[in-house]
Scaffold this active site. Structure first.
Site, PDB file in Angstrom:
ATOM      1  N   SER A 125       0.809  -1.220   0.000  1.00 26.35           N
ATOM      2  CA  SER A 125       0.000   0.000   0.000  1.00 26.35           C
ATOM      3  C   SER A 125       0.843   1.272   0.000  1.00 26.35           C
ATOM      4  CB  SER A 125      -0.874  -0.009   1.260  1.00 26.35           C
ATOM      5  OG  SER A 125      -1.442   1.253   1.475  1.00 26.35           O
ATOM      6  N   GLU A 127       0.166   3.608   1.747  1.00 27.40           N
ATOM      7  CA  GLU A 127       0.236   4.024   3.150  1.00 27.40           C
ATOM      8  C   GLU A 127       1.635   3.826   3.722  1.00 27.40           C
ATOM      9  OE1 GLU A 127      -2.016   5.256   5.773  1.00 27.40           O
ATOM     10  OE2 GLU A 127      -2.696   6.085   3.892  1.00 27.40           O
ATOM     11  N   TYR A 149      -1.577   0.193  10.613  1.00 26.54           N
ATOM     12  CA  TYR A 149      -1.872  -0.508   9.361  1.00 26.54           C
ATOM     13  C   TYR A 149      -0.666  -0.436   8.420  1.00 26.54           C
ATOM     14  CZ  TYR A 149      -3.669  -0.973   4.563  1.00 26.54           C
ATOM     15  OH  TYR A 149      -3.841  -1.334   3.235  1.00 26.54           O
TER      16      TYR A 149
HETATM   17  P1  NDP Z   1     -11.477  -4.829   1.623  1.00 28.78           P
HETATM   18  O1  NDP Z   1     -11.506  -4.318   3.030  1.00 28.78           O
HETATM   19  O2  NDP Z   1     -12.614  -4.503   0.727  1.00 28.78           O
HETATM   20  O3  NDP Z   1     -11.321  -6.420   1.661  1.00 28.78           O
HETATM   21  C1  NDP Z   1     -10.575  -7.051   2.634  1.00 28.78           C
HETATM   22  C2  NDP Z   1     -10.776  -8.529   2.495  1.00 28.78           C
HETATM   23  O4  NDP Z   1      -9.972  -9.207   3.469  1.00 28.78           O
HETATM   24  C3  NDP Z   1     -12.219  -9.005   2.733  1.00 28.78           C
HETATM   25  O5  NDP Z   1     -12.527 -10.006   1.814  1.00 28.78           O
HETATM   26  C4  NDP Z   1     -12.165  -9.580   4.135  1.00 28.78           C
HETATM   27  O6  NDP Z   1     -13.107 -10.581   4.367  1.00 28.78           O
HETATM   28  C5  NDP Z   1     -10.773 -10.189   4.104  1.00 28.78           C
HETATM   29  N1  NDP Z   1     -10.249 -10.499   5.425  1.00 28.78           N
HETATM   30  C6  NDP Z   1     -10.098  -9.651   6.471  1.00 28.78           C
HETATM   31  N2  NDP Z   1      -9.597 -10.310   7.522  1.00 28.78           N
HETATM   32  C7  NDP Z   1      -9.426 -11.595   7.144  1.00 28.78           C
HETATM   33  C8  NDP Z   1      -8.958 -12.761   7.788  1.00 28.78           C
HETATM   34  N3  NDP Z   1      -8.556 -12.746   9.073  1.00 28.78           N
HETATM   35  N4  NDP Z   1      -8.920 -13.919   7.106  1.00 28.78           N
HETATM   36  C9  NDP Z   1      -9.343 -13.965   5.827  1.00 28.78           C
HETATM   37  N5  NDP Z   1      -9.811 -12.900   5.154  1.00 28.78           N
HETATM   38  C10 NDP Z   1      -9.848 -11.727   5.814  1.00 28.78           C
HETATM   39  O7  NDP Z   1     -10.104  -4.329   0.985  1.00 28.78           O
HETATM   40  P2  NDP Z   1      -9.780  -3.922  -0.544  1.00 28.78           P
HETATM   41  O8  NDP Z   1     -10.407  -4.886  -1.459  1.00 28.78           O
HETATM   42  O9  NDP Z   1     -10.033  -2.471  -0.711  1.00 28.78           O
HETATM   43  O10 NDP Z   1      -8.196  -4.084  -0.573  1.00 28.78           O
HETATM   44  C11 NDP Z   1      -7.592  -5.332  -0.915  1.00 28.78           C
HETATM   45  C12 NDP Z   1      -6.188  -5.359  -0.332  1.00 28.78           C
HETATM   46  O11 NDP Z   1      -5.408  -4.307  -0.874  1.00 28.78           O
HETATM   47  C13 NDP Z   1      -6.119  -5.178   1.178  1.00 28.78           C
HETATM   48  O12 NDP Z   1      -5.027  -5.930   1.649  1.00 28.78           O
HETATM   49  C14 NDP Z   1      -5.821  -3.697   1.358  1.00 28.78           C
HETATM   50  O13 NDP Z   1      -5.183  -3.467   2.596  1.00 28.78           O
HETATM   51  C15 NDP Z   1      -4.899  -3.469   0.167  1.00 28.78           C
HETATM   52  N6  NDP Z   1      -4.898  -2.131  -0.387  1.00 28.78           N
HETATM   53  C16 NDP Z   1      -6.074  -1.545  -0.732  1.00 28.78           C
HETATM   54  C17 NDP Z   1      -6.077  -0.311  -1.336  1.00 28.78           C
HETATM   55  C18 NDP Z   1      -7.352   0.377  -1.720  1.00 28.78           C
HETATM   56  O14 NDP Z   1      -7.299   1.596  -1.982  1.00 28.78           O
HETATM   57  N7  NDP Z   1      -8.472  -0.318  -1.816  1.00 28.78           N
HETATM   58  C19 NDP Z   1      -4.794   0.394  -1.660  1.00 28.78           C
HETATM   59  C20 NDP Z   1      -3.618  -0.361  -1.290  1.00 28.78           C
HETATM   60  C21 NDP Z   1      -3.678  -1.575  -0.684  1.00 28.78           C
HETATM   61  P3  NDP Z   1     -14.566 -10.280   5.016  1.00 28.78           P
HETATM   62  O15 NDP Z   1     -15.461 -10.005   3.837  1.00 28.78           O
HETATM   63  O16 NDP Z   1     -14.892 -11.555   5.709  1.00 28.78           O
HETATM   64  O17 NDP Z   1     -14.415  -9.105   5.929  1.00 28.78           O
HETATM   65  P1  GDR Z   2      -7.121   5.518   3.568  1.00 26.20           P
HETATM   66  O1  GDR Z   2      -8.648   5.657   3.145  1.00 26.20           O
HETATM   67  O2  GDR Z   2      -6.908   5.760   4.996  1.00 26.20           O
HETATM   68  O3  GDR Z   2      -6.333   6.367   2.613  1.00 26.20           O
HETATM   69  O4  GDR Z   2      -6.855   3.965   3.281  1.00 26.20           O
HETATM   70  P2  GDR Z   2      -9.847   6.510   3.767  1.00 26.20           P
HETATM   71  O5  GDR Z   2     -10.822   6.654   2.667  1.00 26.20           O
HETATM   72  O6  GDR Z   2     -10.326   5.945   5.047  1.00 26.20           O
HETATM   73  O7  GDR Z   2      -9.158   7.917   4.096  1.00 26.20           O
HETATM   74  C1  GDR Z   2      -8.659   8.767   3.086  1.00 26.20           C
HETATM   75  C2  GDR Z   2      -8.397  10.137   3.642  1.00 26.20           C
HETATM   76  O8  GDR Z   2      -9.639  10.762   3.975  1.00 26.20           O
HETATM   77  C3  GDR Z   2      -9.498  11.449   5.211  1.00 26.20           C
HETATM   78  N1  GDR Z   2     -10.817  11.623   5.829  1.00 26.20           N
HETATM   79  C4  GDR Z   2     -11.638  10.632   6.193  1.00 26.20           C
HETATM   80  N2  GDR Z   2     -11.533   9.282   6.088  1.00 26.20           N
HETATM   81  C5  GDR Z   2     -12.566   8.526   6.542  1.00 26.20           C
HETATM   82  N3  GDR Z   2     -12.498   7.187   6.437  1.00 26.20           N
HETATM   83  N4  GDR Z   2     -13.683   9.080   7.124  1.00 26.20           N
HETATM   84  C6  GDR Z   2     -13.821  10.455   7.236  1.00 26.20           C
HETATM   85  O9  GDR Z   2     -14.827  10.932   7.732  1.00 26.20           O
HETATM   86  C7  GDR Z   2     -12.764  11.256   6.739  1.00 26.20           C
HETATM   87  N5  GDR Z   2     -12.574  12.597   6.678  1.00 26.20           N
HETATM   88  C8  GDR Z   2     -11.391  12.797   6.119  1.00 26.20           C
HETATM   89  C9  GDR Z   2      -8.556  10.565   6.016  1.00 26.20           C
HETATM   90  O10 GDR Z   2      -7.986  11.285   7.103  1.00 26.20           O
HETATM   91  C10 GDR Z   2      -7.563  10.162   4.933  1.00 26.20           C
HETATM   92  O11 GDR Z   2      -6.602  11.168   4.790  1.00 26.20           O
HETATM   93  C11 GDR Z   2      -7.259   3.338   2.083  1.00 26.20           C
HETATM   94  C12 GDR Z   2      -7.483   1.852   2.379  1.00 26.20           C
HETATM   95  O12 GDR Z   2      -8.042   1.264   1.226  1.00 26.20           O
HETATM   96  C13 GDR Z   2      -6.186   1.146   2.692  1.00 26.20           C
HETATM   97  O13 GDR Z   2      -6.426  -0.267   2.779  1.00 26.20           O
HETATM   98  C14 GDR Z   2      -5.193   1.426   1.567  1.00 26.20           C
HETATM   99  O14 GDR Z   2      -3.964   0.791   1.841  1.00 26.20           O
HETATM  100  C15 GDR Z   2      -5.017   2.917   1.389  1.00 26.20           C
HETATM  101  O15 GDR Z   2      -6.263   3.497   1.090  1.00 26.20           O
HETATM  102  C16 GDR Z   2      -4.060   3.244   0.237  1.00 26.20           C
END
Ligand code: NDP
Ligand code: GDR
Length: 335
Positions: A125, A127, A149
């Site tokens: 990520s 992050e 995280y």
């Molecule tokens: P989601 O939160 O939508 O999906 C997370 C998935 O992980 C779900 O299917 C969840 O299952 C599963 N999970 C959580 N805990 C466990 C566990 N203990 N055992 C098995 N499965 C588990 O995330 P995204 O699809 O958005 O992201 C996919 C991956 O990419 C994640 O690792 C995230 O951290 C990473 N990532 C995401 C980004 C983004 O912007 N979306 C950017 C960079 C990295 P359940 O449905 O049961 O909760």
């Molecule tokens: P992020 O996503 O932390 O970047 O992680 P999120 O959408 O939660 O936050 C993005 C930015 O928005 C600001 N923010 C708020 N965020 C949330 N959730 N709720 C609020 O009310 C709010 N107001 C402002 C946050 O401070 C932050 O700056 C996502 C996840 O998908 C991770 O798993 C992934 O790795 C990173 O993106 C890249």
């Protein structure tokens, strides 16, 4: 030729569901790990569930992971499962590390043991760049995680690289910047804001869905947010799963930054979302300290030139198109 087999952890999540669709289109046999839940309802994959092999397993449980690998014998493993909410990781840091750091390590290690020739993708990520050391960020930018995280993701990222170098494993990291879609959890800011804008458009003053504090996301016609000046590089999840697949089709394993190269503030997200439905965001958004994190990451903006050059990958969906498609999806749902 026999069909390729993929194993996806996190298949019920946003990315898992788009990746499963992509791999089915490419004629893979797609297996996914699902957690045992009380109602076993998997909203993001219900439309393709009959085409998938689902195996119950949990990243907290190494035996179940090994069994999933033994049963499916995958050619490609996509480790997407994670506690994926950075804000939540401040409240549950140990749980986050158990899943996002050690859980990823469990999958990596079991893959080496059970299917050593399999190709392994780790969902790293942006992050990890945390309190950023340079702008924009590329594969050479030093990591500096700013929350539990991000630290957990950095551990998994490093282990993936260590296994690649030490055991000659085909193990790659995709360092993905934020990517969004209507399948995202409403706790992420793009969904929260586009949902709130859709409510405002339809005159919903108190929403059915709840925010991170367990209150209606829209209360008295307003949405409560945290830091409006934080900057993110947002793309569309459907475009980003294509990059995951491309990363595992290369001749050699490597790490890639995937993002758009554009950054926007949360305020700009509000302007675009409410502007799209003909409203002024200032009439609908309030800042609430409870949504401000102890520390903020960024400003995040990708330099994805390596992905463009080596993978031939570029994002197809613009920031505006992304916001509009998410608002449209929320309006359709609410109706
Ligand atoms: P989601 O939160 O939508 O999906 C997370 C998935 O992980 C779900 O299917 C969840 O299952 C599963 N999970 C959580 N805990 C466990 C566990 N203990 N055992 C098995 N499965 C588990 O995330 P995204 O699809 O958005 O992201 C996919 C991956 O990419 C994640 O690792 C995230 O951290 C990473 N990532 C995401 C980004 C983004 O912007 N979306 C950017 C960079 C990295 P359940 O449905 O049961 O909760
Ligand atoms: P992020 O996503 O932390 O970047 O992680 P999120 O959408 O939660 O936050 C993005 C930015 O928005 C600001 N923010 C708020 N965020 C949330 N959730 N709720 C609020 O009310 C709010 N107001 C402002 C946050 O401070 C932050 O700056 C996502 C996840 O998908 C991770 O798993 C992934 O790795 C990173 O993106 C890249």
């Amino acid at each position: 030729m026999s069909k390729k087999v993929a194993l996806i952890t996190g298949i019920t999540g946003q990315d898992g569901s788009y990746l499963a669709e992509l791999l089915l289109k490419k004629d893979y046999i797609v297996t996914g790990i699902v957690r045992k839940t009380s109602n076993m309802a998997y909203a993001n994959i219900s439309h393709i569930q009959e085409e998938l092999n689902l195996i119950q397993a949990d990243l907290l449980d190494p035996i179940s992971i090994r069994e999933a690998l033994q049963k499916s014998k995958p050619d490609e493993v996509y480790n997407l499962a994670s506690q994926s909410h950075p804000a939540e990781s401040f409240r549950q840091p140990i749980h986050t590390a158990e899943i996002t750091a050690i859980g990823a390590h469990r999958v990596l290690d079991a893959t080496l043991d059970v299917v050593p020739k399999s190709r392994f993708y780790q969902a790293s990520s942006s992050e990890m760049f945390g309190w950023v050391r340079e702008i924009p960020q590329n594969e050479e930018t030093p990591f500096n995680p700013a929350n539990p995280y991000a630290a957990s993701k950095l551990y998994a990222h490093a282990m993936t690289k260590i296994y690649r170098e030490s055991y000659n494993m085909f193990a790659s990291n995709g360092i993905l910047f934020n990517h969004e879609s209507p399948r995202r959890h409403l706790g992420f800011v793009t969904q929260k804001v586009t949902y709130a804008a859709a409510c405002a458009k339809l005159g919903v003053k108190s929403s059915e869905h709840l925010n991170e504090e367990g209150e209606p996301i829209v209360k008295n016609g307003k949405v409560a947010l945290g830091n409006l000046q934080a900057k993110r590089d947002w793309g569309f999840a459907g475009d980003y799963v294509e990059a995951m697949w491309l990363i595992l089709q290369q001749d050699k394993p490597d790490d890639f930054v995937i993002g758009t190269g554009e950054t926007h503030t949360i305020q700009e997200l509000c302007e675009e979302s409410y502007g799209y439905v003909g409203l002024n965001w200032k009439d609908h958004v309030v800042v609430d300290d409870r949504f401000i994190r102890p520390t903020e990451t960024g400003p995040l903006v990708a330099n994805p030139s390596k992905a463009k050059k080596v993978l031939g990958w570029t994002p197809k969906t613009t920031f505006k198109d992304l916001v509009h498609l998410m608002v449209d999806a929320q309006i359709a749902r609410l109706k």
